[in-house]
Design a protein around this motif. Structure first.
Motif, PDB file in Angstrom:
ATOM      1  N   ILE A  11      -8.397  -7.479 -54.511  1.00 29.89           N
ATOM      2  CA  ILE A  11      -7.590  -8.542 -53.909  1.00 29.89           C
ATOM      3  C   ILE A  11      -6.115  -8.414 -54.291  1.00 29.89           C
ATOM      4  N   ILE A  12      -5.856  -7.760 -55.424  1.00 28.48           N
ATOM      5  CA  ILE A  12      -4.471  -7.540 -55.845  1.00 28.48           C
ATOM      6  C   ILE A  12      -3.734  -6.651 -54.843  1.00 28.48           C
ATOM      7  N   LEU A  13      -4.408  -5.694 -54.261  1.00 27.04           N
ATOM      8  CA  LEU A  13      -3.817  -4.854 -53.225  1.00 27.04           C
ATOM      9  C   LEU A  13      -3.854  -5.559 -51.872  1.00 27.04           C
ATOM     10  N   PHE A  14      -4.952  -6.251 -51.599  1.00 27.81           N
ATOM     11  CA  PHE A  14      -5.139  -6.886 -50.301  1.00 27.81           C
ATOM     12  C   PHE A  14      -4.078  -7.940 -49.981  1.00 27.81           C
ATOM     13  N   LEU A  15      -3.766  -8.799 -50.920  1.00 29.23           N
ATOM     14  CA  LEU A  15      -2.863  -9.916 -50.628  1.00 29.23           C
ATOM     15  C   LEU A  15      -1.482  -9.485 -50.139  1.00 29.23           C
ATOM     16  N   PRO A  16      -0.781  -8.593 -50.844  1.00 28.79           N
ATOM     17  CA  PRO A  16       0.516  -8.175 -50.301  1.00 28.79           C
ATOM     18  C   PRO A  16       0.377  -7.372 -49.006  1.00 28.79           C
ATOM     19  N   LEU A  17      -0.689  -6.589 -48.886  1.00 29.18           N
ATOM     20  CA  LEU A  17      -0.877  -5.848 -47.640  1.00 29.18           C
ATOM     21  C   LEU A  17      -1.084  -6.794 -46.462  1.00 29.18           C
ATOM     22  N   LEU A  18      -1.800  -7.882 -46.681  1.00 30.19           N
ATOM     23  CA  LEU A  18      -2.009  -8.864 -45.619  1.00 30.19           C
ATOM     24  C   LEU A  18      -0.686  -9.459 -45.169  1.00 30.19           C
ATOM     25  N   ALA A  19       0.148  -9.847 -46.125  1.00 29.27           N
ATOM     26  CA  ALA A  19       1.453 -10.420 -45.788  1.00 29.27           C
ATOM     27  C   ALA A  19       2.329  -9.405 -45.073  1.00 29.27           C
ATOM     28  N   LEU A  20       2.368  -8.193 -45.578  1.00 27.63           N
ATOM     29  CA  LEU A  20       3.193  -7.153 -44.948  1.00 27.63           C
ATOM     30  C   LEU A  20       2.675  -6.788 -43.565  1.00 27.63           C
ATOM     31  N   ALA A  21       1.374  -6.783 -43.406  1.00 27.02           N
ATOM     32  CA  ALA A  21       0.792  -6.506 -42.088  1.00 27.02           C
ATOM     33  C   ALA A  21       1.209  -7.565 -41.079  1.00 27.02           C
ATOM     34  N   ALA A  22       1.209  -8.817 -41.489  1.00 23.20           N
ATOM     35  CA  ALA A  22       1.623  -9.894 -40.585  1.00 23.20           C
ATOM     36  C   ALA A  22       3.081  -9.734 -40.186  1.00 23.20           C
ATOM     37  N   LEU A  23       3.920  -9.406 -41.143  1.00 31.23           N
ATOM     38  CA  LEU A  23       5.347  -9.239 -40.850  1.00 31.23           C
ATOM     39  C   LEU A  23       5.626  -8.017 -39.989  1.00 31.23           C
ATOM     40  N   ARG A  24       4.933  -6.929 -40.265  1.00 34.91           N
ATOM     41  CA  ARG A  24       5.202  -5.671 -39.575  1.00 34.91           C
ATOM     42  C   ARG A  24       4.478  -5.551 -38.240  1.00 34.91           C
ATOM     43  N   PHE A  25       3.196  -5.945 -38.206  1.00 31.04           N
ATOM     44  CA  PHE A  25       2.368  -5.708 -37.025  1.00 31.04           C
ATOM     45  C   PHE A  25       1.971  -6.972 -36.268  1.00 31.04           C
ATOM     46  N   GLY A  26       2.208  -8.124 -36.860  1.00 36.32           N
ATOM     47  CA  GLY A  26       1.902  -9.374 -36.184  1.00 36.32           C
ATOM     48  C   GLY A  26       0.643 -10.056 -36.704  1.00 36.32           C
ATOM     49  N   ASP A  27       0.493 -11.277 -36.259  1.00 32.54           N
ATOM     50  CA  ASP A  27      -0.575 -12.158 -36.717  1.00 32.54           C
ATOM     51  C   ASP A  27      -1.965 -11.624 -36.373  1.00 32.54           C
ATOM     52  N   LEU A  28      -2.148 -11.140 -35.159  1.00 34.65           N
ATOM     53  CA  LEU A  28      -3.476 -10.676 -34.734  1.00 34.65           C
ATOM     54  C   LEU A  28      -3.941  -9.498 -35.586  1.00 34.65           C
ATOM     55  N   THR A  29      -3.085  -8.512 -35.779  1.00 35.63           N
ATOM     56  CA  THR A  29      -3.458  -7.347 -36.576  1.00 35.63           C
ATOM     57  C   THR A  29      -3.769  -7.747 -38.012  1.00 35.63           C
ATOM     58  N   ALA A  30      -2.934  -8.572 -38.590  1.00 40.44           N
ATOM     59  CA  ALA A  30      -3.179  -9.027 -39.962  1.00 40.44           C
ATOM     60  C   ALA A  30      -4.477  -9.833 -40.046  1.00 40.44           C
ATOM     61  N   GLY A  31      -4.706 -10.674 -39.063  1.00 38.24           N
ATOM     62  CA  GLY A  31      -5.933 -11.470 -39.056  1.00 38.24           C
ATOM     63  C   GLY A  31      -7.181 -10.606 -38.977  1.00 38.24           C
ATOM     64  N   ILE A  32      -7.134  -9.581 -38.136  1.00 34.89           N
ATOM     65  CA  ILE A  32      -8.270  -8.662 -38.032  1.00 34.89           C
ATOM     66  C   ILE A  32      -8.460  -7.904 -39.339  1.00 34.89           C
ATOM     67  N   TYR A  33      -7.361  -7.422 -39.897  1.00 34.85           N
ATOM     68  CA  TYR A  33      -7.436  -6.728 -41.189  1.00 34.85           C
ATOM     69  C   TYR A  33      -8.096  -7.624 -42.240  1.00 34.85           C
ATOM     70  N   GLY A  34      -7.657  -8.868 -42.326  1.00 41.63           N
ATOM     71  CA  GLY A  34      -8.216  -9.790 -43.305  1.00 41.63           C
ATOM     72  C   GLY A  34      -9.687 -10.075 -43.074  1.00 41.63           C
ATOM     73  N   LEU A  35     -10.065 -10.207 -41.820  1.00 41.81           N
ATOM     74  CA  LEU A  35     -11.474 -10.459 -41.489  1.00 41.81           C
ATOM     75  C   LEU A  35     -12.343  -9.266 -41.881  1.00 41.81           C
ATOM     76  N   VAL A  36     -11.897  -8.061 -41.554  1.00 41.43           N
ATOM     77  CA  VAL A  36     -12.664  -6.860 -41.893  1.00 41.43           C
ATOM     78  C   VAL A  36     -12.742  -6.686 -43.408  1.00 41.43           C
ATOM     79  N   TRP A  37     -11.620  -6.906 -44.093  1.00 38.61           N
ATOM     80  CA  TRP A  37     -11.617  -6.787 -45.552  1.00 38.61           C
ATOM     81  C   TRP A  37     -12.624  -7.764 -46.164  1.00 38.61           C
TER      82      TRP A  37
END
Length: 130
Positions: free
Chosen positions: A59-85
């Motif tokens: 989760i230490i890696l996941f949390l910043p990656l989730l935030a960066l994914a939302a900023l870089r790729f958008g809400d949908l991509t980050a949401g899918i990433y979080g769901l799969v994780w």
């Protein structure tokens, strides 16, 4: 309404998974008679404990990656990433508790998506600058 509703939902799901893992260790302590602060005892307890500890590590890696994914790729991509994780973590926690040798699919799903996201976050800006 949050600016990133799917990312927020993914974050909340990940936190529920994390809390569930913590609670499972507490239940296992009672079931197998492992008093805190001990971290060893019955192998069944140790599997539950290691699944929770690995989730903390991931989760230490996941949390910043989730935030960066939302900023870089958008809400949908980050949401899918979080769901799969989270799905990978749930699978990992359940299978590890039953049989340590069966934990690989859940680990690969959660850690693999994090590694893919990390690579994407590094490579995409480089590709766009070419």
């Amino acid at each position: 309404m949050p600016a990133y509703p799917l990312t927020t939902a993914a974050l909340m799901l990940a936190l529920v998974v994390y809390v569930g893992a913590v609670m499972s260790v507490g239940r296992a302590r009672g079931k197998y008679g492992v008093q805190a602060p001990a971290t060893t005892g019955d192998p069944a307890f140790e599997r539950v404990f290691r699944a929770q500890q690995n989730t903390v590590e991931q989760i230490i890696l996941f949390l910043p990656l989730l935030a960066l994914a939302a900023l870089r790729f958008g809400d949908l991509t980050a949401g899918i990433y979080g769901l799969v994780w989270s799905a990978g973590r749930i699978l990992y926690i359940i299978t590890y508790a039953r049989n340590a040798g069966s934990r690989a699919p859940g680990f690969l799903l959660s850690a693999g998506t994090s590694m893919l996201m990390l690579v994407a976050l590094i490579v995409m800006p480089l590709v766009r600058s070419l």
